[in-house]
Design a protein around this motif. Sequence first.
Motif, PDB file in Angstrom:
ATOM      1  N   ALA A 198      24.283  59.426 -69.848  1.00 53.82           N
ATOM      2  CA  ALA A 198      23.241  58.817 -69.226  1.00 53.82           C
ATOM      3  C   ALA A 198      21.727  59.656 -69.551  1.00 53.82           C
ATOM      4  O   ALA A 198      20.953  58.966 -69.679  1.00 53.82           O
ATOM      5  CB  ALA A 198      23.684  58.625 -67.816  1.00 53.82           C
ATOM      6  N   VAL A 199      21.947  60.699 -69.491  1.00 52.31           N
ATOM      7  CA  VAL A 199      20.880  61.759 -69.484  1.00 52.31           C
ATOM      8  C   VAL A 199      20.287  61.588 -70.988  1.00 52.31           C
ATOM      9  O   VAL A 199      19.107  61.428 -71.502  1.00 52.31           O
ATOM     10  CB  VAL A 199      21.144  63.212 -69.200  1.00 52.31           C
ATOM     11  N   VAL A 200      21.357  61.660 -72.063  1.00 52.91           N
ATOM     12  CA  VAL A 200      21.010  61.334 -73.647  1.00 52.91           C
ATOM     13  C   VAL A 200      20.187  60.029 -73.663  1.00 52.91           C
ATOM     14  O   VAL A 200      19.125  59.763 -74.326  1.00 52.91           O
ATOM     15  CB  VAL A 200      22.237  61.436 -74.305  1.00 52.91           C
ATOM     16  N   ALA A 201      20.584  58.909 -72.873  1.00 59.04           N
ATOM     17  CA  ALA A 201      20.126  57.633 -73.086  1.00 59.04           C
ATOM     18  C   ALA A 201      18.704  57.568 -72.558  1.00 59.04           C
ATOM     19  O   ALA A 201      17.775  57.216 -73.029  1.00 59.04           O
ATOM     20  CB  ALA A 201      20.974  56.371 -72.332  1.00 59.04           C
ATOM     21  N   VAL A 202      18.421  58.014 -71.469  1.00 61.56           N
ATOM     22  CA  VAL A 202      17.144  58.247 -70.654  1.00 61.56           C
ATOM     23  C   VAL A 202      16.232  59.085 -71.404  1.00 61.56           C
ATOM     24  O   VAL A 202      15.099  58.440 -71.625  1.00 61.56           O
ATOM     25  CB  VAL A 202      17.525  58.757 -69.226  1.00 61.56           C
ATOM     26  N   ALA A 255      29.951  60.862 -68.378  1.00 64.91           N
ATOM     27  CA  ALA A 255      29.034  59.563 -68.421  1.00 64.91           C
ATOM     28  C   ALA A 255      27.746  60.159 -67.878  1.00 64.91           C
ATOM     29  O   ALA A 255      26.620  59.507 -68.270  1.00 64.91           O
ATOM     30  CB  ALA A 255      29.833  58.989 -66.851  1.00 64.91           C
ATOM     31  N   ILE A 256      27.547  61.029 -67.131  1.00 64.58           N
ATOM     32  CA  ILE A 256      26.119  61.882 -66.670  1.00 64.58           C
ATOM     33  C   ILE A 256      25.561  62.281 -68.192  1.00 64.58           C
ATOM     34  O   ILE A 256      24.316  62.005 -68.515  1.00 64.58           O
ATOM     35  CB  ILE A 256      26.395  62.946 -65.886  1.00 64.58           C
ATOM     36  N   PHE A 257      26.360  62.922 -69.083  1.00 61.85           N
ATOM     37  CA  PHE A 257      25.770  63.618 -70.172  1.00 61.85           C
ATOM     38  C   PHE A 257      25.250  62.225 -71.162  1.00 61.85           C
ATOM     39  O   PHE A 257      24.046  62.297 -71.401  1.00 61.85           O
ATOM     40  CB  PHE A 257      27.006  64.153 -71.138  1.00 61.85           C
ATOM     41  N   TYR A 309      19.077  61.610 -59.320  1.00 59.05           N
ATOM     42  CA  TYR A 309      17.844  61.418 -60.003  1.00 59.05           C
ATOM     43  C   TYR A 309      17.634  60.082 -60.421  1.00 59.05           C
ATOM     44  O   TYR A 309      18.464  59.308 -60.938  1.00 59.05           O
ATOM     45  CB  TYR A 309      17.852  62.374 -61.254  1.00 59.05           C
ATOM     46  N   ALA A 310      16.520  59.471 -59.944  1.00 56.78           N
ATOM     47  CA  ALA A 310      16.581  57.930 -60.066  1.00 56.78           C
ATOM     48  C   ALA A 310      16.666  57.533 -61.485  1.00 56.78           C
ATOM     49  O   ALA A 310      17.599  56.433 -61.464  1.00 56.78           O
ATOM     50  CB  ALA A 310      14.988  57.546 -59.688  1.00 56.78           C
ATOM     51  N   ASP A 311      16.260  58.058 -62.343  1.00 62.54           N
ATOM     52  CA  ASP A 311      16.511  57.368 -63.830  1.00 62.54           C
ATOM     53  C   ASP A 311      17.963  57.504 -64.127  1.00 62.54           C
ATOM     54  O   ASP A 311      18.445  56.573 -64.773  1.00 62.54           O
ATOM     55  CB  ASP A 311      15.470  58.418 -64.902  1.00 62.54           C
ATOM     56  N   ILE A 312      18.408  58.670 -64.004  1.00 60.08           N
ATOM     57  CA  ILE A 312      20.235  58.529 -64.049  1.00 60.08           C
ATOM     58  C   ILE A 312      20.800  57.761 -63.465  1.00 60.08           C
ATOM     59  O   ILE A 312      21.696  56.963 -63.871  1.00 60.08           O
ATOM     60  CB  ILE A 312      20.314  59.983 -64.118  1.00 60.08           C
ATOM     61  N   ALA A 313      20.673  57.422 -62.198  1.00 58.23           N
ATOM     62  CA  ALA A 313      21.408  56.517 -61.118  1.00 58.23           C
ATOM     63  C   ALA A 313      21.277  55.057 -61.894  1.00 58.23           C
ATOM     64  O   ALA A 313      22.224  54.325 -62.017  1.00 58.23           O
ATOM     65  CB  ALA A 313      20.934  56.623 -59.837  1.00 58.23           C
ATOM     66  N   ARG A 314      19.948  54.938 -62.146  1.00 58.95           N
ATOM     67  CA  ARG A 314      19.845  53.665 -62.745  1.00 58.95           C
ATOM     68  C   ARG A 314      20.441  53.275 -64.161  1.00 58.95           C
ATOM     69  O   ARG A 314      21.070  52.204 -64.287  1.00 58.95           O
ATOM     70  CB  ARG A 314      18.087  53.388 -63.014  1.00 58.95           C
ATOM     71  N   GLU A 315      20.462  54.277 -64.733  1.00 56.71           N
ATOM     72  CA  GLU A 315      21.237  54.152 -66.338  1.00 56.71           C
ATOM     73  C   GLU A 315      22.472  54.162 -66.121  1.00 56.71           C
ATOM     74  O   GLU A 315      23.135  53.243 -66.623  1.00 56.71           O
ATOM     75  CB  GLU A 315      20.691  55.638 -67.107  1.00 56.71           C
ATOM     76  N   LEU A 316      23.098  54.688 -65.316  1.00 57.11           N
ATOM     77  CA  LEU A 316      24.667  54.705 -64.716  1.00 57.11           C
ATOM     78  C   LEU A 316      24.860  53.121 -64.161  1.00 57.11           C
ATOM     79  O   LEU A 316      25.884  52.911 -64.541  1.00 57.11           O
ATOM     80  CB  LEU A 316      25.062  55.781 -63.826  1.00 57.11           C
ATOM     81  N   ALA A 317      24.150  52.758 -63.464  1.00 59.29           N
ATOM     82  CA  ALA A 317      24.427  51.466 -62.980  1.00 59.29           C
ATOM     83  C   ALA A 317      24.108  50.404 -64.139  1.00 59.29           C
ATOM     84  O   ALA A 317      25.048  49.634 -64.388  1.00 59.29           O
ATOM     85  CB  ALA A 317      23.526  51.119 -61.561  1.00 59.29           C
ATOM     86  N   ALA A 318      23.287  50.518 -64.577  1.00 59.86           N
ATOM     87  CA  ALA A 318      22.875  49.597 -65.623  1.00 59.86           C
ATOM     88  C   ALA A 318      23.897  49.544 -66.949  1.00 59.86           C
ATOM     89  O   ALA A 318      24.355  48.641 -67.516  1.00 59.86           O
ATOM     90  CB  ALA A 318      21.532  49.776 -66.228  1.00 59.86           C
TER      91      ALA A 318
END
Length: 347
Positions: A227-231, A223-225, A201-210
Amino acid sequence: MSRSDSAAFIAGYPLKAHNTFGFDVCAQFACRIEHEAQLMAAVRDPRTAGLPRLVLGGGSNVVLTGDFAGLVLLVALQGRRMVREDHDAWYVEAAAGEPWHDFVAWTLSQGLPGLENLALIPGTVGAAPIQNIGAYGLEMCERFASLRAVELATGAVVELDAKACRFGYRDSFFKREGRDRFVITSVTFRLPKVWQPRAGYADIARELAAGGHADAAAPSAQAIFDAVVAVRRAKLPDPLQLGNAGSFFKNPVVEATQFEALKVKEPEVVSYPQPDGRVKLAAGWLIDRCGWKGRAMGAAAVHERQALVLVNRGGASGAEVLALAKAVQRDVLARFGVELEAEPVCL
Ligand code: EPU
């Protein structure tokens, strides 16, 4: 029947803290359910026989437009445990009153990945199957094994599998034929032992990269958890600060022909092709495009960062939120010829 299993009704019970919009309404009667036996006692009690009943968990998917002339069952059943494992999966059970996010965090702390994409969704475990909660590329039904529920009319305890629950996109048996007939008391999830990250999912991929995660290409469940929380924190309002019920509308699904015609007029429309050839449209984009983002009608408003979320800026009534929703639906229909369906249950 032991004393703690009898029903304790509270008359004139305020529901402000029991609905995430924060509407200031009351229930004629309320009863806190901490054990399944209390539920049986409450539904069989002659004092409230014949009255309408409303089951509230976290109250995160409901619009209460006025006082409730009936009995509100406040589901506070607690507990979570690993029930069994087989060669392929672990099975974990949680009682209906457990807060969803805490349960997701707990599964990860137990080394059981699989629910991380659904982090920070407000509400309780018992509410999750009703609208088949979903986010960031995962729907609850993909991790669902079975649930236990009590039929209100008879007090019978039933166990339902995924087929019986008829899950769909933000939909289940409990929003249709089963509506108002059952109280879900616990849910069992199946977490496959072979775990695959869902980070597309674009927002998650971006957050993981950022986030500069060393493992951005092959993220861990934690890490996904994170990223989801941050998004979610960045985009979606915290109901404790700004009353809301998450997405107020479902993303509409239209026929391919309608989509082609729309795409000619609106080339930037955000869309997701469906397996059946139809096309899902991003309702947030449609609403945003109509100029509604951040706009208010009285104390009800369209959220500034996500047009799919309607918020109570303080003191709004359910009727005000519904009036805003109608105005949004009217504009989206006039401009795009697309009908938006409300996601929360409106009472
Ligand atoms: N968009 C806009 N403007 C907006 C909002 C969205 O242009 O104001 C665009 C975004 O740029 C993006 C697209 O619309 O291209 C989709 O937006 P987003 O990724 O935020 O997701 P969504 O489709 O609006 C759905 C779910 C959410 C879930 C997210 C992430 C529904 C009804 N909503 O929203 O679920 O968190 O995807 O998976 O399916 C909920 O059900 O309560 C909920 C919050």
